[in-house]
Write an enzyme that holds these catalytic residues in place. Sequence first.
Site, mmCIF file in Angstrom:
data_model
loop_
_atom_site.group_PDB
_atom_site.id
_atom_site.type_symbol
_atom_site.label_atom_id
_atom_site.label_comp_id
_atom_site.label_asym_id
_atom_site.label_seq_id
_atom_site.Cartn_x
_atom_site.Cartn_y
_atom_site.Cartn_z
ATOM 1 N N HIS A 92 0.813 -1.215 0.000
ATOM 2 C CA HIS A 92 0.000 0.000 0.000
ATOM 3 C C HIS A 92 0.850 1.271 0.000
ATOM 4 C CE1 HIS A 92 0.399 -0.370 4.516
ATOM 5 N NE2 HIS A 92 0.541 0.923 4.386
ATOM 6 N N ASP A 122 0.012 -7.794 1.513
ATOM 7 C CA ASP A 122 0.386 -6.373 1.506
ATOM 8 C C ASP A 122 1.905 -6.195 1.476
ATOM 9 O OD1 ASP A 122 0.057 -3.623 1.478
ATOM 10 O OD2 ASP A 122 -0.051 -3.456 3.658
ATOM 11 N N SER A 195 4.996 2.611 7.992
ATOM 12 C CA SER A 195 4.535 1.460 7.225
ATOM 13 C C SER A 195 5.628 0.921 6.314
ATOM 14 C CB SER A 195 3.324 1.853 6.380
ATOM 15 O OG SER A 195 2.708 0.729 5.841
#
Length: 452
Positions: A92, A122, A195
Amino acid sequence: MTLNTAQARSYPDFTELVEDASPAVVNISTRQEPKSRQRLQFHEFNRDLPDIFRDFFGKPFPPPGKGNKTPAHSLGSGFIVSQDGYVLTNNHVISGADEIIVRLKDRRELEAKVIGADERSDLVLLKIEASDLPVVKVNTRAVIKPGQWVVAIGSPFGFEASVTAGIVSATGRNLPSENYVPFIQTDVAINPGNSGGPLLNLEGEVIGINSQIYTRSGGFMGLSFAIPMDVAMDVVKQLKDKGYVSRGWLGVMIQGMNKALAESFDLEKPMGALVAEVLESSPAEKSGFKSGDIILQFDGQEIKESSDLPYIVGRTPVGKQVNVDILRKGEKQTLTVTIGELPDKRQAVDKRQSKDQISSNRLGITVKTLTTDEKEQSDLAYGVVVDKVLDGPGRDVGLRPGDFITDIYNEKVDSAESFNEIVDKLPANKSIPMRLVRHGKPGYITFKITDE
């Protein structure tokens, strides 16, 4: 409160491991050409939802306003896993990007290309071209226990090489957004920009990739989740070898076992994965699995909770023949199944209410038999549909008009008449399992009929 010397010594010193690992942790920035307003609307809608799991990166691609031609940017973290320039981060972070820039601690900025991405986990594997690259130490066999110290390095809100520490809160977490990753839960402070960054143990080894947070505010609330490195490096290998990730597929829809269900299936305690539906033409159907089976062991691995099964099956090589121990109508059996490959996309089947004969029963409901055409339209081989819910056990357990009932007490229901016959014979004061299909989703509930 002042810590005494003995207490102070019990806290670890993270300086050495941070000095060793941080050079291989990178800042990832992306650029996306303006396209539409759709992404902003989705982001703002999600931000207002309570109790959600979020992907988090620094500045989500905000679509430009009318007449604004400025490219959008985002920010995240990653780390170098090999000296030939492979970089691992979350999918993402770079999704939809037209340009990806990897910035090293020594201030080098390099354009990266995507080798392969896996949406289910992911993860994305990037490649940069450079020499003298620092590399993290990866441990895919680390023993991870709740209570142990862990450290995160990343770029929260763009503050590069920021370090936060905490403990492992739990392991093997199954999140609503992902069934094929047994997440590591921590209380390490994670914020937008972290992230894709590494989670390290006290030996300075990367044991996870910081991926999601649980939040009501959009910021850190003490619940962070990381992808274990054994999962990540398996993805890396497949992306390197073939550019995509294949996973094992059994072809069943499952649900967890609670105390009432366990009692109704004559289990001493809740355990295993209850098969709510066997998908058509799946490996499970070809191997003889049936709705109502309880999967207790898969390829020698005990299934303590239903969430254990998807990950174990997903890691099983496609084409491998495995033994599966099940409980069927109170008797243990072993089925042999050849694992298939998980399809890329699953299509939902619309199931609608149908009409036929009406009858009443001890549950306090009226049901109708499905016609042949209605069975085809609803993708059911057998069953009845609930027409009315009156006073009685049916209402107490939440039955609704339009619910499909396919099995009661491990017996198939193929008509309103057979439904009544089965219900008439049910024992009183005992938990009875019933298989429902509601809005296309199958599952089991339990009820009791009390002696009058």
